[in-house]
Design a protein around this motif. Structure first.
Motif, PDB file in Angstrom:
ATOM      1  N   LEU A  81       0.800  -1.227   0.000  1.00 36.86           N
ATOM      2  CA  LEU A  81       0.000   0.000   0.000  1.00 36.86           C
ATOM      3  C   LEU A  81       0.832   1.275   0.000  1.00 36.86           C
ATOM      4  N   HIS A  82       2.125   1.179   0.226  1.00 31.08           N
ATOM      5  CA  HIS A  82       3.020   2.342   0.230  1.00 31.08           C
ATOM      6  C   HIS A  82       2.577   3.385   1.262  1.00 31.08           C
ATOM      7  N   ASP A  83       2.026   2.928   2.380  1.00 29.11           N
ATOM      8  CA  ASP A  83       1.481   3.864   3.372  1.00 29.11           C
ATOM      9  C   ASP A  83       2.481   4.252   4.452  1.00 29.11           C
ATOM     10  N   GLN A  84       3.601   3.556   4.537  1.00 31.84           N
ATOM     11  CA  GLN A  84       4.554   3.786   5.617  1.00 31.84           C
ATOM     12  C   GLN A  84       5.656   4.739   5.172  1.00 31.84           C
ATOM     13  N   PRO A  85       5.828   5.870   5.868  1.00 30.93           N
ATOM     14  CA  PRO A  85       6.919   6.774   5.476  1.00 30.93           C
ATOM     15  C   PRO A  85       8.269   6.181   5.838  1.00 30.93           C
ATOM     16  N   CYS A  86       9.271   6.549   5.061  1.00 33.25           N
ATOM     17  CA  CYS A  86      10.639   6.141   5.382  1.00 33.25           C
ATOM     18  C   CYS A  86      11.098   6.850   6.648  1.00 33.25           C
ATOM     19  N   LEU A  87      10.804   8.148   6.733  1.00 38.97           N
ATOM     20  CA  LEU A  87      11.073   8.956   7.927  1.00 38.97           C
ATOM     21  C   LEU A  87       9.849   9.816   8.196  1.00 38.97           C
ATOM     22  N   ALA A  88       9.386   9.830   9.432  1.00 40.10           N
ATOM     23  CA  ALA A  88       8.225  10.658   9.777  1.00 40.10           C
ATOM     24  C   ALA A  88       8.590  12.125   9.600  1.00 40.10           C
ATOM     25  N   SER A  89       7.704  12.875   8.982  1.00 38.03           N
ATOM     26  CA  SER A  89       7.980  14.288   8.723  1.00 38.03           C
ATOM     27  C   SER A  89       7.011  15.222   9.432  1.00 38.03           C
ATOM     28  N   GLU A  90       5.768  14.767   9.614  1.00 35.09           N
ATOM     29  CA  GLU A  90       4.759  15.620  10.250  1.00 35.09           C
ATOM     30  C   GLU A  90       4.055  14.920  11.398  1.00 35.09           C
ATOM     31  N   PHE A  91       3.688  13.649  11.173  1.00 32.75           N
ATOM     32  CA  PHE A  91       2.945  12.918  12.194  1.00 32.75           C
ATOM     33  C   PHE A  91       3.714  11.673  12.639  1.00 32.75           C
ATOM     34  N   LEU A 300     -12.741 -13.058  12.428  1.00 30.25           N
ATOM     35  CA  LEU A 300     -11.308 -13.014  12.716  1.00 30.25           C
ATOM     36  C   LEU A 300     -10.809 -11.582  12.598  1.00 30.25           C
ATOM     37  N   VAL A 301     -10.062 -11.118  13.610  1.00 31.57           N
ATOM     38  CA  VAL A 301      -9.491  -9.779  13.572  1.00 31.57           C
ATOM     39  C   VAL A 301      -8.010  -9.865  13.928  1.00 31.57           C
ATOM     40  N   LEU A 302      -7.172  -9.228  13.114  1.00 32.64           N
ATOM     41  CA  LEU A 302      -5.747  -9.106  13.402  1.00 32.64           C
ATOM     42  C   LEU A 302      -5.424  -7.668  13.765  1.00 32.64           C
ATOM     43  N   ASP A 303      -4.475  -7.499  14.688  1.00 30.25           N
ATOM     44  CA  ASP A 303      -3.916  -6.191  15.014  1.00 30.25           C
ATOM     45  C   ASP A 303      -2.741  -5.960  14.069  1.00 30.25           C
ATOM     46  N   GLY A 304      -2.892  -4.985  13.161  1.00 32.78           N
ATOM     47  CA  GLY A 304      -1.855  -4.752  12.164  1.00 32.78           C
ATOM     48  C   GLY A 304      -0.776  -3.794  12.592  1.00 32.78           C
ATOM     49  N   GLY A 305      -0.976  -3.079  13.732  1.00 29.45           N
ATOM     50  CA  GLY A 305      -0.045  -2.021  14.065  1.00 29.45           C
ATOM     51  C   GLY A 305      -0.326  -0.793  13.221  1.00 29.45           C
ATOM     52  N   ALA A 306       0.636   0.112  13.142  1.00 29.57           N
ATOM     53  CA  ALA A 306       0.372   1.440  12.586  1.00 29.57           C
ATOM     54  C   ALA A 306       0.331   1.489  11.067  1.00 29.57           C
ATOM     55  N   TYR A 307       0.983   0.559  10.380  1.00 29.02           N
ATOM     56  CA  TYR A 307       1.018   0.596   8.920  1.00 29.02           C
ATOM     57  C   TYR A 307       0.740  -0.793   8.356  1.00 29.02           C
ATOM     58  N   ALA A 308       0.393  -0.829   7.076  1.00 30.20           N
ATOM     59  CA  ALA A 308      -0.137  -2.056   6.481  1.00 30.20           C
ATOM     60  C   ALA A 308       0.927  -3.138   6.301  1.00 30.20           C
ATOM     61  N   THR A 309       2.159  -2.790   5.983  1.00 29.56           N
ATOM     62  CA  THR A 309       3.236  -3.745   5.666  1.00 29.56           C
ATOM     63  C   THR A 309       2.654  -4.931   4.874  1.00 29.56           C
ATOM     64  N   LEU A 310       2.828  -6.154   5.385  1.00 27.16           N
ATOM     65  CA  LEU A 310       2.316  -7.353   4.715  1.00 27.16           C
ATOM     66  C   LEU A 310       1.034  -7.874   5.356  1.00 27.16           C
ATOM     67  N   THR A 311       0.337  -7.005   6.064  1.00 34.16           N
ATOM     68  CA  THR A 311      -0.839  -7.427   6.815  1.00 34.16           C
ATOM     69  C   THR A 311      -1.896  -8.056   5.918  1.00 34.16           C
ATOM     70  N   SER A 312      -2.099  -7.535   4.727  1.00 36.67           N
ATOM     71  CA  SER A 312      -3.129  -8.101   3.854  1.00 36.67           C
ATOM     72  C   SER A 312      -2.809  -9.545   3.486  1.00 36.67           C
TER      73      SER A 312
END
Length: 745
Positions: A81-91, A300-312
């Protein structure tokens, strides 16, 4: 085809290098003018970055400092999903989120400097549990907190309940688990606009890292090169996370103009990297009085943490395995992964299946009791057989002999006699003994259309010396991939095992054979190795330089002659799906996997009612995996997986505090040692799979799935306590036993 090496325990290809100490891991590598890198992380769980402060007393002019504004391309870790920043910049979205990178020649001064950087954050509401995320107490990701969801429907679940004489409901939970590979995460990078980016590292999937670096630097793919060095274990923990470390090392190298090495210490590795997804599974199961399944409703529910990574991907496998190897006319599975303000969870051996299979196998013991059947008899009445369909509607075309697997497991474990003996001996005993089992399956290869999408490629080439080199991106991470590939190729070509070479996984030199995950290396990539090797031999035969029936010397001479007179000799093989497979991603139905491995595991336990400690005292693992390639390596895969699963079941408890792992040390994150592991007796049944090399299926994920429910079923047999959550630590057992004693009087 004559099998001279296949099925035999030949010497490991990389064994001599490892036992003599010649093997060089990433932290053994040194380059001239190399400097060290470090990551400055947020301590907040969620918030807005207000500023970055640097303490006085540090010679900051000597340091390379990188923040998000220094990223030349897109500030993202490209994966799914490309949702995880390499370095946090604002949040900030989780504790340990990387914000600043530092590099310096002196790694001790570097550590002092890291402690002198402070991230000022305005706190925002955060969520830390599945329940809070489902309630949307705070929006963690996107428009809501749902990272991914799936739904599987078979039959008519609503009308099926009318045919159920008994309905049993239950909720089951599993915790996070740390991969604890022996070698910590580490990367070395060199980078500049003219030459591009090259990284060397401890990793499972070179092309995952390659994919992540391309948009980060805005460079063409040919200017990114990823090289795997000797890797000390992965278990999924080095599947996607190395992309982050590679990105950080490369950014520092880009700005400094020097090679940069980043190697995590154990504390940073444990608190910052991915873990197994915590889960919550709810079952509602309808059965007839004679113990036949009529309806299974699974949430079924999984806790994915803050970003999607390989959760799907993890959620997908958890979903497909949630109904197990049983026949049920009506099944509904609803699954979702939710975001929380913890470091992202990711791949871990079994990825998803251990969570859902734990819930199912614990629940079915309760269902069996509800209809006055033994766990064994209930399963026998519902096992899937050839011609029947799974929850996704996949027709099983192979002979599945679960009754035979169960019989073998019970014979080897002396199950029935022990169950009777424990029933006689347990009343009044301080240490109570029990025995339990689980029956399960694990799909080999990527789910559904995944392998078609990957379109994996393997090449083999002859060398001027007459040897044959295998070129693949599949990595040796301790599981024996190099050995297996060599066995397959040697038999295909009719030459010696020592004449097979394995090219170093390097995106600049080897094709993309897909990631080293999902029990696909031996079955899928190994099959491509076999086809490519046969293609090379066919080229020699068609050239007139070789006959089909040839000696090794004749083959070597033909290779040398071909190269001398015609140039390079290379053969290529690309994945083609087995015929007749159909998968619908929209409805999540059809042929989820080309094949499954099938297993029955039996665990024997001893529960001390004074110390509340549970120990596994004996373990029998019986599995059908198509065909065994290397008996010692195959047994080792089962033994290692069982050991990890014992940790998941009884010992390995991640303690969370405001989204942070509070016990990120090997002194207080308790994993099983050799003293805690029982004899693990491994038995294989073989029914060759037509589309694996010599009939082999996948094996690596399977042994992670079955031990935990077998162990807790055994604990219940010993104590009468129905635990529905793991790990079953002494504290959990103490609370449950105390509650039971209070209820009794």
């Amino acid at each position: 085809m004559k099998e001279k090496f296949f099925g035999h325990s030949v010497m490991r290809k990389e064994g001599p290098e490892k036992v003599t100490g010649r093997a060089r891991y990433v932290d053994d590598l040194d380059f001239p003018d190399m400097i060290h890198g470090a990551t400055v992380r947020s301590s907040a769980a969620r918030g807005r970055i207000l500023g970055i402060r640097y303490d006085e007393g540090i010679p900051w002019n000597e340091f390379t400092i990188v923040t998000a504004k220094d990223i030349p391309g897109a500030n993202e870790i490209a994966l799914i999903l490309h949702d995880q920043p390499c370095l946090a910049s604002e949040f900030i979205n989780h504790p340990e989120e990387p914000v600043v990178l530092l590099a310096h020649p002196d790694k001790y001064l570097l550590e002092e400097a890291r402690r002198a950087v402070h991230i000022d954050v305005e706190p925002l509401p955060a969520v830390f549990t599945i329940e809070d995320s489902l309630a949307k107490h705070a929006i963690v990701w996107g428009e809501d907190n749902i990272l991914k969801s799936y739904r599987v429907d078979k039959g008519d679940i609503q009308s099926a309940w009318a045919g159920a004489d008994v309905i049993v409901e239950g909720e089951y939970r599993t915790g996070a688990q740390e991969q604890l590979y022996i070698e910590n995460q580490g990367m070395i990078a060199t980078a500049n606009p003219a030459d591009g980016v090259t990284v060397w590292g401890s990793l499972q999937c070179p092309y995952y890292v390659h994919k992540a670096l391309v948009p980060l630097f805005g460079l063409p793919a040919e200017k990114i090169r990823v090289i795997q060095v000797e890797t000390g274990g992965g278990f999924g923990g080095k599947e996607e996370y190395p992309s982050i470390i590679a990105a950080h090392a490369a950014l520092l190298a880009w700005k400094s103009g020097k090679r940069v090495k980043i190697v995590y210490d154990r504390a940073e590795d444990m608190v910052a990297t991915t873990k197994r997804h915590p889960s919550r599974t709810r079952h509602r199961t309808g059965v007839t009085r004679d113990g036949k399944l009529v309806a299974m409703d699974i949430d079924l529910v999984l806790d994915g943490g803050a970003y999607a990574t390989l959760t799907s991907v993890v959620l997908s496998r958890a979903t497909i395995h949630a109904a197990g190897p049983y026949v049920c006319p009506s099944v509904r599975i609803r699954s979702q992964a939710v975001a929380t303000n913890a470091p992202p969870h990711g791949a871990f051996r079994g990825f998803g299946a251990p969570q859902s299979i734990f819930a199912l196998e614990r629940h079915l013991d309760r269902v069996a009791r509800a209809v006055n059947l033994t766990p064994e008899e209930f399963r026998r009445r519902n096992f899937i057989h050839k011609g029947q369909t799974t929850a996704t509607g996949q027709v099983i075309h192979e002979d599945v002999d679960f009754d035979g697997l169960l019989n073998r497991a019970f014979l080897e474990s002396d199950y029935h006699a022990k169950r009777q003996r424990f029933e006689r001996e347990n009343p009044g005993a301080t240490v109570k003994r029990g025995i339990g089992f689980s029956s399960f399956m694990h799909g080999a290869g990527f789910t559904g259309s995944g392998e078609v999408f990957l379109a994996s490629v393997v090449e083999v080439e002859a060398t001027p010396q007459g040897n044959v080199r295998i070129l693949a991106a599949s990595t040796e991470i301790g599981q024996g991939a190099n050995t297996i590939f060599s066995q397959i190729a040697a038999d295909a070509l009719g030459i010696g095992y020592d004449r097979i070479e394995i090219a170093q996984p390097d995106t600049g030199a080897v094709p993309n054979s897909g990631p080293t995950v999902a029990s696909r290396t031996s079955m899928v990539v190994g099959n491509l190795v076999q086809k490519a090797a046969l293609g090379l031999k066919r080229t020699l035969v068609e050239s007139g330089l070789l006959c089909d029936a040839c000696t090794e010397d004749e083959f070597v001479r033909a290779c040398k002659r071909y190269i001398e007179t015609r140039g390079p000799l290379r053969s290529r093989s690309q994945y083609e799906p087995p015929p007749g497979l159909h998968w619908d991603d929209a409805t999540y139905s059809g042929d989820a996997y080309g094949t499954y491995a099938w297993a029955v595991y039996v665990a024997e336990v001893a529960v001390d009612t004074v110390t509340y400690e549970a120990r596994v005292t004996d373990f029998v693992a019986v599995q059908e995996i198509g065909k065994v390639i290397h008996p010692v390596l195959a047994a080792g895969q089962i033994e290692g997986g069982v050991a990890q699963a014992i940790g998941m079941a009884l010992y390995e408890n991640v303690v969370w505090r405001e989204g942070r792992m509070a016990n990120g040390q090997m002194t207080n994150y308790i994993m099983p040692t050799a003293a805690d592991i029982p004899p693990i007796r491994v038995f294989f049944e073989e029914h060759p799979y037509p589309f694996g090399p010599h009939g082999a299926k996948g094996i690596g994920e399977l042994p992670m799935d079955g031990p935990a429910p077998a162990i807790l079923n055994a604990i219940e047999n010993a104590t009468g306590i129905c635990l529905r959550e793991i790990p079953a630590t002494p504290e959990v057992l103490m609370d449950a036993m105390t509650e039971k004693a209070g209820a009794l009087g």
